[in-house]
Design an enzyme around this catalytic site. Structure first.
Site, short mmCIF file in Angstrom:
data_model
loop_
_atom_site.label_atom_id
_atom_site.label_comp_id
_atom_site.label_asym_id
_atom_site.label_seq_id
_atom_site.Cartn_x
_atom_site.Cartn_y
_atom_site.Cartn_z
CG PHE A 111 -0.34 0.40 2.51
CD1 PHE A 111 -0.45 1.69 2.99
CD2 PHE A 111 0.33 -0.53 3.29
CE1 PHE A 111 0.10 2.07 4.20
CE2 PHE A 111 0.89 -0.17 4.51
CZ PHE A 111 0.78 1.13 4.97
CE LYS A 112 3.76 1.35 4.79
NZ LYS A 112 5.03 1.06 5.43
CG ASP A 113 4.04 0.65 -4.48
OD1 ASP A 113 5.19 1.08 -4.31
OD2 ASP A 113 3.79 -0.55 -4.71
#
Length: 466
Positions: A111-113
């Site tokens: 999800f950091k993307d």
């Protein structure tokens, strides 16, 4: 829009300065002086929009004084154009009114993307405009590092140094960071835990003299407001896909540093109907202990099958405490100074107020593995251990079965094969095609002692403009 510190002793800044500053000089975290608020009618009008259009509508009020509309739209198109699913954040149904939102369709499978693909572009844009150079110093418990490197590796105006705890991230997570080639990319494995890495980063922002005045430090951790800003969007996205805003939603969020779930809290404050936010965590359960018993106390950090949540100092929790204390920065500063010495609680009426929205659960490794196995047997759907914790917490804490419950799927299961094996399943999660040769790529990283002076000396020596 202006941004203020949660400690109350730093000057208010505009977006550009907040983006580049990261941590406030008084040690606090920046938050908007006021939030944009959207009516139900306006939110309803966004149904059916592509993700990039929705993202523009929600985020542009935070950046409009710094970035022209056309430039920001281009950044968003480039950011989400590299995701492998047209919906960007697709929803998968597990049961009646129970969903997983897949936030791992970006280039590094986490999800950091969503935030870091954008953050790299924002940093390079602002630094280029100012003709400045920045040294990014970040700490990772596993996923932030690879997403930050992927988001910043093409940047012309930054050098990036990522600290990860030595031998405490999964092999896939490590290789995603250490196999990326670039003169401006440096990986440091610290002989310590994530909290040690995070503490070094925070202390370095407080005293940047080791750079000799030739560059500024920039933050990619979720202390950087731009990270939180980008994560607000997918709460609106999920709600609109499932009948919002005409019905309320509940979200279960695997979280260690509190940034991702804080974004959900902000979505509600900005007008999205959200009835429940579930903090899903592992044995490093400081947030659960606070939410369930009003006691904030650090324990010894434990290594688990969900390493991205092996965190005991939840930086973004300070942003919630700031709201709970009526945005009184001095009260927050005092509370956190006391928390460094021992257990603290907040006034009962404040704690009861936060419990109206938040629930929590701490999930051990055995239960995590059982959840992975059960969901696969029921749905032929494979969860990573962090998302499994989210699913278990959602089911344990759910208040109303009539309200859609959405668990944030934070990572691809291929990043954590050990947990899949431990669950007793024989299925092997495969890496996507663009990572098929990951285990054949050459690694580059430096192992350093848990010593801030050593780490700072390494950074001072290796950033490319020295």
């Amino acid at each position: 829009m202006r941004y203020i510190s949660t400690r109350g002793e730093a000057p208010a800044l505009g977006f550009e300065d907040v983006l580049l500053t990261g941590l406030a000089p008084d040690g606090g975290l920046y938050v908007p002086e006021s939030l944009p608020h959207f009516s139900l009618e306006e939110i309803r009008s966004w149904r059916g929009l592509p993700y990039t259009e929705l993202a523009f509508n929600i985020m542009y009020p935070f950046v409009e004084e710094a970035i022209p509309e056309a430039d920001f739209r281009q950044m968003l198109d480039e950011t989400y154009g590299v995701f492998t699913h047209k919906a960007v954040a697709p929803l998968v149904q597990l049961d009646t009114n129970e969903w997983v939102m897949e936030l791992f369709r970006g280039p590094t499978l986490a999800f950091k993307d969503f935030a870091l693909q954008l953050l790299g572009r924002l940093l390079d844009y602002v630094l280029g405009k100012r003709k400045e150079h920045a040294v990014i110093m970040g700490a990772t418990s596993g996923d932030t590092g690879s997403a930050a490197i992927e988001g910043c590796r093409r940047c012309e105006h930054v050098d990036i140094f990522i600290l990860h705890p030595y031998e405490r991230v999964s092999e896939v997570q490590r290789r995603q960071m250490t196999t990326v080639q670039g003169d401006n990319i440096h990986n440091i494995a610290v002989r310590g835990n994530f909290d040690d890495c995070q503490r070094m980063v925070k202390e370095s922002f407080g005293d940047q003299s080791f750079l000799g005045g030739k560059a500024r430090l920039a933050a990619v951790n979720s202390i950087n407001w731009a990270r939180i800003m980008a994560q607000i969007v997918y709460y609106f996205h999920a709600s609109l896909a499932l009948g919002g805003p005409d019905r309320s939603m509940a979200f279960s969020v695997p979280t260690g540093n509190f940034g991702d779930i804080f974004a959900g809290y902000l979505a509600k404050k900005m007008g999205l109907p959200v009835s429940q936010l579930v903090i899903a965590t592992n044995r490093n359960d400081i947030l659960h202990r606070f939410m369930s018993g009003n006691k904030y106390e650090q324990h010894q950090l434990e290594h688990t099958l969900s390493p991205s949540m092996d965190i005991m100092v939840s930086s973004n929790f300070e942003r919630l405490l700031f709201d709970l204390h009526g945005r009184d920065g001095l009260a927050v500063k005092q509370l956190l100074e006391n928390a460094a010495k021992g257990p603290v609680s907040i006034e009962d009426y404040r704690w009861k107020r936060v419990r109206k929205l938040f629930d929590s659960a701490a999930v051990d490794d055995k239960t995590t593995c059982n959840t992975i196995r059960e969901v696969y047997e029921q749905n032929q759907y494979l969860l990573d251990p962090h998302t499994a914790i989210g699913v278990h917490a959602a089911r344990a804490c759910r208040r109303d079965i009539q309200v859609p419950m959405i668990t944030l799927g934070t990572a691809h299961p291929a990043k954590f094969p050990d947990a899949i094996v431990e669950s007793g399943l024989t299925v092997k999660p495969e890496l996507p095609a663009h990572m098929a040769d990951l285990f054949e790529r050459e690694e580059h990283y430096t192992v350093l002692d848990n010593d801030r002076a050593d780490v700072q000396a390494f950074i001072a020596k290796h950033w490319k403009n020295t």
